[in-house]
Design an enzyme around this catalytic site. Structure first.
Site, PDB file in Angstrom:
ATOM      1  N   TYR A 107       0.854  -1.191   0.000  1.00  0.00           N
ATOM      2  CA  TYR A 107       0.000   0.000   0.000  1.00  0.00           C
ATOM      3  C   TYR A 107       0.883   1.231   0.000  1.00  0.00           C
ATOM      4  O   TYR A 107       1.845   1.307   0.772  1.00  0.00           O
ATOM      5  CB  TYR A 107      -0.889  -0.008   1.253  1.00  0.00           C
ATOM      6  CG  TYR A 107      -1.794   1.196   1.395  1.00  0.00           C
ATOM      7  CD1 TYR A 107      -2.850   1.414   0.503  1.00  0.00           C
ATOM      8  CD2 TYR A 107      -1.604   2.119   2.426  1.00  0.00           C
ATOM      9  CE1 TYR A 107      -3.692   2.510   0.642  1.00  0.00           C
ATOM     10  CE2 TYR A 107      -2.451   3.215   2.577  1.00  0.00           C
ATOM     11  CZ  TYR A 107      -3.484   3.401   1.686  1.00  0.00           C
ATOM     12  OH  TYR A 107      -4.316   4.495   1.820  1.00  0.00           O
ATOM     13  N   ASP A 132       9.235   2.630  -0.384  1.00  0.00           N
ATOM     14  CA  ASP A 132       8.226   3.284   0.427  1.00  0.00           C
ATOM     15  C   ASP A 132       8.514   2.888   1.874  1.00  0.00           C
ATOM     16  O   ASP A 132       8.144   1.803   2.326  1.00  0.00           O
ATOM     17  CB  ASP A 132       6.831   2.842  -0.021  1.00  0.00           C
ATOM     18  CG  ASP A 132       5.735   3.400   0.874  1.00  0.00           C
ATOM     19  OD1 ASP A 132       6.073   4.019   1.913  1.00  0.00           O
ATOM     20  OD2 ASP A 132       4.550   3.219   0.546  1.00  0.00           O
ATOM     21  N   LYS A 167       4.490   8.665   8.950  1.00  0.00           N
ATOM     22  CA  LYS A 167       4.353   8.083  10.289  1.00  0.00           C
ATOM     23  C   LYS A 167       5.417   8.587  11.283  1.00  0.00           C
ATOM     24  O   LYS A 167       5.311   9.700  11.755  1.00  0.00           O
ATOM     25  CB  LYS A 167       4.333   6.558  10.191  1.00  0.00           C
ATOM     26  CG  LYS A 167       3.168   6.080   9.264  1.00  0.00           C
ATOM     27  CD  LYS A 167       2.930   4.614   9.327  1.00  0.00           C
ATOM     28  CE  LYS A 167       1.963   4.126   8.260  1.00  0.00           C
ATOM     29  NZ  LYS A 167       0.568   4.205   8.617  1.00  0.00           N
TER      30      LYS A 167
HETATM   31  C1  LIG Z   1       3.735   1.809   3.366  1.00  0.00           C
HETATM   32  C2  LIG Z   1       2.741   2.928   3.353  1.00  0.00           C
HETATM   33  N1  LIG Z   1       2.842   3.874   2.405  1.00  0.00           N
HETATM   34  C3  LIG Z   1       1.991   4.911   2.355  1.00  0.00           C
HETATM   35  C4  LIG Z   1       0.985   5.040   3.274  1.00  0.00           C
HETATM   36  C5  LIG Z   1       0.056   6.204   3.217  1.00  0.00           C
HETATM   37  O1  LIG Z   1       0.327   7.081   4.255  1.00  0.00           O
HETATM   38  P1  LIG Z   1      -0.801   8.088   4.788  1.00  0.00           P
HETATM   39  O2  LIG Z   1      -1.864   7.246   5.412  1.00  0.00           O
HETATM   40  O3  LIG Z   1      -0.061   8.947   5.764  1.00  0.00           O
HETATM   41  O4  LIG Z   1      -1.288   8.849   3.617  1.00  0.00           O
HETATM   42  C6  LIG Z   1       0.836   4.082   4.272  1.00  0.00           C
HETATM   43  C7  LIG Z   1      -0.247   4.181   5.260  1.00  0.00           C
HETATM   44  O5  LIG Z   1      -0.512   3.319   6.033  1.00  0.00           O
HETATM   45  C8  LIG Z   1       1.753   3.000   4.309  1.00  0.00           C
HETATM   46  O6  LIG Z   1       1.645   2.037   5.242  1.00  0.00           O
END
Ligand SMILES: Cc1ncc(COP(=O)(O)O)c(C=O)c1O
Length: 428
Positions: free
Chosen positions: A144, A239, A267
């Site tokens: 994700y 990511d 995060k």
């Molecule tokens: C690996 C990863 N990338 C991107 C995101 C998206 O981040 P946000 O919820 O701060 O938009 C998340 C959210 O859980 C994530 O776990």
């Protein structure tokens, strides 16, 4: 446990907020029941509106590496707020946190701050496309990267077929530029690259996946992606929204010893305030506006309160040499305790763990990709989830999530958790 007030509050919220929540997973749709409404949190615990106390293994989905209401973060935010909450002008704290982040993370020269992980990943993809002058990207099923259009894509029917939108509102035009690969399957990625020769701008991956439970990369997988990207002039995007500043102070790049071309953060980097960031070496970052042609901006980007929280967080992580080991030890202790409790009761399971990320899958097979994660017994998970909740242990309300271990957890908390698992396992 009673959730009377949470139930009433959820009903009220549903009248004015779609599904009563501002982010879908909070609604408990995958496990049933009523979401608990948080009232406050401190250290390893979150307290709900009914006065219940929970040992928290979600930790705001990752940011609270050092526990809730961590005093240096809270103090920094309060002090900053007194000086004004947003200027839309450069401030020194932006440079300070950027310098610290660049010093902690391998292989990056410059970093730009945004407001969420979604924004970070979305911007990283645009930058990669602008830099390589190519349109297509490869992502992995089950990873994700936030909710921007390019990432909400379901699998097509083969290496040469395009992906299809997996949410209404994502156009076919966008979907055709996202190709879906299988996590931990290098051969599959090679096929995609070969059949889309000179068209792939970037491969984006969670280097340790956390959105299908916790799934470590198999030996050689990340190295294989690195070599493939080098051979085909493709940018490798890690990511690290979950893993950044968590698995090591330099994130998964440091832990796994593999360099990415662009790294995304979220995060932990915001210490619980809305922050994301993306970073790369100069050659790539200098492609961004105002010095380069790729546009990216934000009214609240680099917001002083958010930067103050992030800076306090990163400073603590950077200074505490024992932190990562402590987190890994606590997570290992929990892993062993849960495994023993489930084994004693003959509950079929697989536990995955990397550093302070851990997930329990009710499946006997190894969980290495989205398909194997999806084989887990969801009915058993639901029972497990509600059993834990009733015993005051708050884990993610979905079988496809990692648990985030915080340094605020004591061994008494871990023992309480293991004892709860032992009780619940009798009825699984
Ligand atoms: C690996 C990863 N990338 C991107 C995101 C998206 O981040 P946000 O919820 O701060 O938009 C998340 C959210 O859980 C994530 O776990």
């Amino acid at each position: 446990m009673l959730y009377k007030r949470s139930s009433a509050l959820f009903k009220e919220a549903q009248n004015v907020i779609p599904g009563g929540v501002n982010s879908p997973v909070r609604a408990f749709s995958a496990v049933g029941g009523t979401p608990i409404f948080a009232k406050s949190a401190k250290g390893a615990y979150v307290y709900d509106e009914d006065g219940n106390r929970f040992i928290d293994y979600i930790n705001s989905w990752g940011p609270m590496l050092l526990g809730h209401a961590f005093p240096p973060v809270v103090d920094a935010v309060i002090e900053k707020a007194k000086q004004g909450t947003s200027f839309g002008m450069p401030t020194t704290i932006e440079t300070e946190i950027a310098e610290l982040a660049v010093s902690m993370v391998p292989n990056i020269d410059k970093i730009r701050f945004v407001n969420s992980g979604t924004e970070a990943c979305m911007s990283a993809i645009r930058l990669a496309r602008g830099f390589t002058k190519r349109d297509k990207i490869i992502k992995f099923a089950g990873c994700y990267h936030g909710h921007s259009d390019s990432f909400l894509i379901a699998a097509g029917s083969g290496a040469v077929t395009f992906g299809t939108p997996n949410s209404p509102g994502v156009t076919k035009g966008t979907a055709k530029d996202t190709l879906l690969a299988t996590f931990n399957d290098l051969k599959n990625v090679k096929e995609l690259v070969t059949s889309n020769k000179d068209e792939i701008a970037a491969i984006i991956i969670e280097p340790v996946a956390g959105n299908m439970g916790c799934i470590p990369p198999l030996e050689g997988f990340l190295e294989g992606l690195r070599a493939l990207c080098d051979a085909h002039n493709i940018l490798l995007i890690f990511d690290e929204v979950m893993t950044g500043f968590r698995l090591a102070k330099g994130g998964a790049q440091e832990l796994k010893g593999v360099d990415a071309d662009i790294v995304c953060f979220g995060k932990v980097v915001g210490g619980g305030l809305p922050v994301g960031a993306f970073a790369a070496r100069n050659e790539i970052m200098n492609f961004l506006a105002p010095i380069g042609p790729v546009y990216q901006a934000g009214t609240l980007s680099g917001n002083p309160l958010a930067m103050a929280a992030g800076l306090a967080m990163l400073k603590t992580i950077n200074a505490d040499k024992g932190l990562m080991n402590r987190l890994a030890e606590k997570t290992k202790y929990l892993h062993n305790g849960i495994a023993d409790a489930l084994n004693k009761n003959n509950v079929t399971h697989t536990i995955n763990r990397v550093g302070s990320m851990i997930s329990v899958h009710f499946s006997e097979d190894a969980v290495v990709d989205f398909d194997s994660a999806a084989k887990g017994n969801n009915e058993t998970f639901k029972k497990f989830f509600h059993g834990m909740l009733d015993k005051g242990i708050y884990i993610a309300p979905s079988a496809f999530e990692t648990w985030f271990i915080t340094d605020a957890l004591s061994y008494e908390d871990l023992n309480e958790t293991i004892a709860a698992v032992e009780e619940i396992a009798k009825d699984l």
